[in-house]
Design a protein around this motif. Sequence first.
Motif, PDB file in Angstrom:
ATOM      1  N   UNK A 173       0.825  -1.208   0.000  1.00  0.00           N
ATOM      2  CA  UNK A 173       0.000   0.000   0.000  1.00  0.00           C
ATOM      3  C   UNK A 173       0.861   1.260   0.000  1.00  0.00           C
ATOM      4  N   UNK A 174       1.949   1.262   0.761  1.00  0.00           N
ATOM      5  CA  UNK A 174       2.867   2.397   0.737  1.00  0.00           C
ATOM      6  C   UNK A 174       3.441   2.614  -0.668  1.00  0.00           C
ATOM      7  N   UNK A 175       3.805   1.517  -1.322  1.00  0.00           N
ATOM      8  CA  UNK A 175       4.386   1.603  -2.670  1.00  0.00           C
ATOM      9  C   UNK A 175       3.390   2.178  -3.655  1.00  0.00           C
ATOM     10  N   UNK A 176       2.157   1.695  -3.596  1.00  0.00           N
ATOM     11  CA  UNK A 176       1.130   2.165  -4.527  1.00  0.00           C
ATOM     12  C   UNK A 176       0.765   3.618  -4.247  1.00  0.00           C
ATOM     13  N   UNK A 177       0.677   3.970  -2.978  1.00  0.00           N
ATOM     14  CA  UNK A 177       0.318   5.347  -2.620  1.00  0.00           C
ATOM     15  C   UNK A 177       1.375   6.338  -3.082  1.00  0.00           C
ATOM     16  N   UNK A 178       2.625   5.920  -3.055  1.00  0.00           N
ATOM     17  CA  UNK A 178       3.719   6.837  -3.372  1.00  0.00           C
ATOM     18  C   UNK A 178       4.222   6.705  -4.801  1.00  0.00           C
ATOM     19  N   UNK A 179       3.386   6.068  -5.671  1.00  0.00           N
ATOM     20  CA  UNK A 179       3.642   6.226  -7.101  1.00  0.00           C
ATOM     21  C   UNK A 179       4.109   5.033  -7.879  1.00  0.00           C
ATOM     22  N   UNK A 180       4.106   3.797  -7.300  1.00  0.00           N
ATOM     23  CA  UNK A 180       4.553   2.663  -8.111  1.00  0.00           C
ATOM     24  C   UNK A 180       3.655   2.493  -9.333  1.00  0.00           C
ATOM     25  N   UNK A 181       2.354   2.660  -9.151  1.00  0.00           N
ATOM     26  CA  UNK A 181       1.447   2.694 -10.290  1.00  0.00           C
ATOM     27  C   UNK A 181       1.151   1.354 -10.912  1.00  0.00           C
ATOM     28  N   UNK A 182       0.272   0.573 -10.286  1.00  0.00           N
ATOM     29  CA  UNK A 182      -0.220  -0.663 -10.899  1.00  0.00           C
ATOM     30  C   UNK A 182      -1.516  -0.376 -11.642  1.00  0.00           C
ATOM     31  N   UNK A 183      -2.483   0.251 -10.956  1.00  0.00           N
ATOM     32  CA  UNK A 183      -3.769   0.556 -11.568  1.00  0.00           C
ATOM     33  C   UNK A 183      -3.845   1.990 -12.075  1.00  0.00           C
ATOM     34  N   UNK A 184      -2.963   2.850 -11.599  1.00  0.00           N
ATOM     35  CA  UNK A 184      -2.980   4.267 -11.973  1.00  0.00           C
ATOM     36  C   UNK A 184      -1.672   4.648 -12.654  1.00  0.00           C
ATOM     37  N   UNK A 185      -1.580   5.912 -13.040  1.00  0.00           N
ATOM     38  CA  UNK A 185      -0.371   6.390 -13.718  1.00  0.00           C
ATOM     39  C   UNK A 185       0.814   6.393 -12.755  1.00  0.00           C
ATOM     40  N   UNK A 186       1.929   5.737 -13.113  1.00  0.00           N
ATOM     41  CA  UNK A 186       3.102   5.732 -12.222  1.00  0.00           C
ATOM     42  C   UNK A 186       3.670   7.137 -12.047  1.00  0.00           C
ATOM     43  N   UNK A 187       4.273   7.367 -10.880  1.00  0.00           N
ATOM     44  CA  UNK A 187       4.906   8.654 -10.589  1.00  0.00           C
ATOM     45  C   UNK A 187       6.152   8.399  -9.758  1.00  0.00           C
ATOM     46  N   UNK A 188       7.254   9.000 -10.159  1.00  0.00           N
ATOM     47  CA  UNK A 188       8.519   8.753  -9.460  1.00  0.00           C
ATOM     48  C   UNK A 188       8.824   9.782  -8.382  1.00  0.00           C
ATOM     49  N   UNK A 189       8.001  10.835  -8.275  1.00  0.00           N
ATOM     50  CA  UNK A 189       8.350  11.934  -7.380  1.00  0.00           C
ATOM     51  C   UNK A 189       7.424  12.079  -6.177  1.00  0.00           C
ATOM     52  N   UNK A 190       6.453  11.195  -6.004  1.00  0.00           N
ATOM     53  CA  UNK A 190       5.483  11.368  -4.914  1.00  0.00           C
ATOM     54  C   UNK A 190       6.128  11.426  -3.537  1.00  0.00           C
ATOM     55  N   UNK A 191       7.166  10.612  -3.340  1.00  0.00           N
ATOM     56  CA  UNK A 191       7.731  10.475  -1.999  1.00  0.00           C
ATOM     57  C   UNK A 191       8.520  11.710  -1.586  1.00  0.00           C
ATOM     58  N   UNK A 192       8.962  12.501  -2.560  1.00  0.00           N
ATOM     59  CA  UNK A 192       9.799  13.655  -2.261  1.00  0.00           C
ATOM     60  C   UNK A 192       9.063  14.639  -1.363  1.00  0.00           C
ATOM     61  N   UNK A 193       9.594  14.872  -0.193  1.00  0.00           N
ATOM     62  CA  UNK A 193       9.020  15.838   0.730  1.00  0.00           C
ATOM     63  C   UNK A 193       7.863  15.324   1.548  1.00  0.00           C
ATOM     64  N   UNK A 194       7.410  14.070   1.294  1.00  0.00           N
ATOM     65  CA  UNK A 194       6.283  13.525   2.055  1.00  0.00           C
ATOM     66  C   UNK A 194       6.782  12.816   3.305  1.00  0.00           C
ATOM     67  N   UNK A 195       7.625  11.821   3.129  1.00  0.00           N
ATOM     68  CA  UNK A 195       8.159  11.074   4.273  1.00  0.00           C
ATOM     69  C   UNK A 195       9.627  10.740   4.027  1.00  0.00           C
TER      70      UNK A 195
END
Length: 994
Positions: A435-457
């Motif tokens: 769930x952490x991976x998907x929330x922060x942009x791994x993107x299985x069902x949604x558009x992948x994103x490589x920058x979500x984690x920056x500045x979050x945790x």
Amino acid sequence: EDEAGSNYFLKALLILASLPGCELISTEEVLNLIFESWFEGGMIWNEYAVNLLTTFGEKASFKDQFILKASSSLRNDIHCEPPLDHAVLELTCQAWSKRAMRLLRITKLDNLDNLGLGSAELWDSASLSTERDFSEYFFLCLMYLLHSFNSAEQRKELISNANESRIFVHILTSIAKSENPILESFNHRTERNHQLLDILGGRAGTGETLLEQTCIDGIVLLSTFMNDQARKKTKSMIKAITSLSFLVSALFQTPTYYEIQPTEKDEIDPSDVKEGDSLWYELGSQRIKATVMKIHTDDFPNLYFTIREEKSNSERQTIASRLKRHPKSFNPQSTASFVDGGEGSRREHIGRLITDNILKPHLFRLQFDEESTTINEVSAEAVNIILSQCGLISVGIGSVRYEIFQGITSMLVLLCDSLAPTDSSIEKCTMVIRCLSLALGFGVYTTPSSMNITGIIDPTDSIVKLVDLYRNSTWFEAQKRHPFERFHQSVSMWLSVAVIAIKDGEIFRCISGIIRSISDILLSINSKESGVNAYVVMKAMNSFQIASNDCTDDSVDNHDEKQVLGELTQCFIRLSQQEMSWKIVEEFSSLIVINSKKPIKMLEPAARSHANDLTECLYSPSKRWCSFHLLYSLAMSSKPLQEEESVIISDVINQQQAEWKQGMDGEDASELEDDIIISASWLPEKAMCILSQMKPKSSSIQNKLGEENEIMGDLLTWLTCLSILDTAGSVDMRNRTSISSFIQKTKSLGFLLETAMEHADLDIDRKESIFSCIDLDDKHDLSIQEVATLAVFRTVESLPTLVKTWFNDYCPRYMQNKLSTFVENIVAPETLHRELTRIKKATSFGEMTVNGSCVSREITATYHQDECQLSVMIRIPPSFPLKNVEVDCQKTLGIPENRWRRWALQIMLMLNNQDGSVLDALLLWKQNVDKEFDGIEPCPVCYSVLCIKTHAMPNLQCRTCNNRFHSTCLHKWFTESGKSNCVLCQQPWSGTKV
């Protein structure tokens, strides 16, 4: 039917029914005739039935009856099972759409309800179908119908007028693909969504108002699916979150990455700095990680510092204003870039709806039972939509930003507290990590994103915990025997998104060890998840290597990375066509690009271990790009595949060798054996077998696709062999001669050149480099035309003598002019330029100086030996190698004419008859000159001290005249003259080996 294909019996009946006062045909029969004409369409409908309908339509009930009958027919067709054959399905949908359009043209019913496609329940049920693809059936019917309208506005009106207000979102959800989402790209899974939006006019034509309302409807629909306790609609949830991600990206277009302002200020207070602090040194627009080595106080209170850059390990002195606490600067405007104006409020509104309807009820109340798996994952993907597509607009307690931060932080704390080498812990942590991976942009069902984690945790603590876990040898060995596959997949996913946020160099380097451990486990599992296992490991390795630019030194050899690359290569080769996907190919090709540009040869060990399998993969369309570039990395290595002393010859080549030896005497047979041994030490065994067994392909139409695929494989194998030939020749000129001799024996050159020229574009007005088709930065499908053109170029460049022989003796007449023009305008100028570049880079000339010009096409070498000045000029004709080079040694001073003429002959033999390069010829000439000045007499047959092929000195001496000869030269003399007399004294040969 008549000659025009019309039903003349139906036509006659319609004409009869239209006659005034005709009582032969009842009203019910007229209705049936008009319906039959409507069903068939064509000229009879347009010219007779429509007019008749207008006449009878004066009675309101008659036209209503027809509309009801036609509408019912369309509805019934929609509810029929679609054909399995796709071509038949297309025809069925086209016919349906034409009937629907005929009905719409005579009525004012401009919506989908009367056609059977306006029901939300219909589209939702299509999502759940398993045996037949009803979604595809409904989608094709709808698309063919929409294409019948003249404008996007009319198409939009048809959908907007449906009685079901949310029909648009139900359609978009139904047509989104849910099969194998982790291995299929998001664009592929939303391909039909894009097509539907495009036909409605795209974002501009559809309008922001409708898109925003559809996004809201999508959130409500997804929430409904997730809250349905009676039926767990897994497939519907996956389609709904995919469709929602598509809609949000269509509404807001550009993805946004918001940074949360660091709690710690970026600027450095000089008095706070301590030796050993890890900070960031600002160099222009770039920040480089560095460690403070010493604090200088000799200019107090103006402190300055000695720092050591982590990547280069170099030290420098700097002042406090150049040192920063964070890896990049924070722009306070970035978090409010959409607050001003309507888009900011829309983004905030959509983010709030997702948070309230999906995140709070599900993700922030994580459930660990198996039935909740999809709900957890889908709600985690919703966070990705907010972070990467909506953005974090507002600030403060209760804002979307605050709630997401709190939710993700609590999951991270739960992971760090729960992670332990026990089955129960691993099972629980699997869900949290995923769930952490998907929330922060791994993107299985949604558009992948490589920058979500920056500045979050900050994921550092979780990585440390994982390092400790994988270093637990007892647990790791148990996992190798009985792996928890989903856990290791989830860890790979987490590393893919978390690695970019790791700034501690030591912890970062430990990540490669985790990836190697996961690779050892996942890639050894033979299961239906093999493709997924390969993909997640590739993704983790890719993310690690991209992020390593900031944390590690590329020039340091990393054994873990090489090991993983080797295992991934083996897995890539092993995957079947069914297991292969676009995302696997994309990730693996990215790994190849990254590692090809590193100073350390990371790919060579993998390519060397699997050279034969990679050669076979050149014949697989999905694998050939990666396989070719891996083999190219091998070709650039100066180390042979096998040592000559222990080389293994395949049975195929041994059998072929036996056939070639028939009729040969001992000397020729021995020379052939040597050539094959040298060739086998450099060329992959599979490539040698392919060259030795090449034959024309079938030209039947049925086999055209397979034939082109095989031709492409042959051409790529050939290009690989030519690259290896050039590398082997640069190591030792004898290698070039032996490999060229093997190729000549296989007779593959003529076949390949003819095949390549049939598919090549030999246009002399080229606008791009001939090598662009295999450019590392251009990861596109290889074009047979471009590869064939390159094959012609490289063949002429690397095997000039064999090409000249083929051109003069075997080239079809219709190809000669085309090839000659191509050589003169493209090959010769580029080859000379590349040759001069190699000469400039050469380090083995010693005191000899070499200069050349592409304009005059002359290369001059000057060499001083004792008191003599030796000079040689090589004139390369515009159509070389189809025309011979000229060599002039007349400016040589202090050397007898017969000797410098002999040297000129050596160079001409090397260039015109031995497939040698100018560099090879000049080096051989220099070595011969050195040997002659040492007092060694040249061989009277070839006029050279060093044998052009073997580089051996004359080793057979005549007992009568005491002259020495190369054994190969003397044997050739005996064979061609038909007698065994000494070349010079003409006495019966009686010689000794020296």
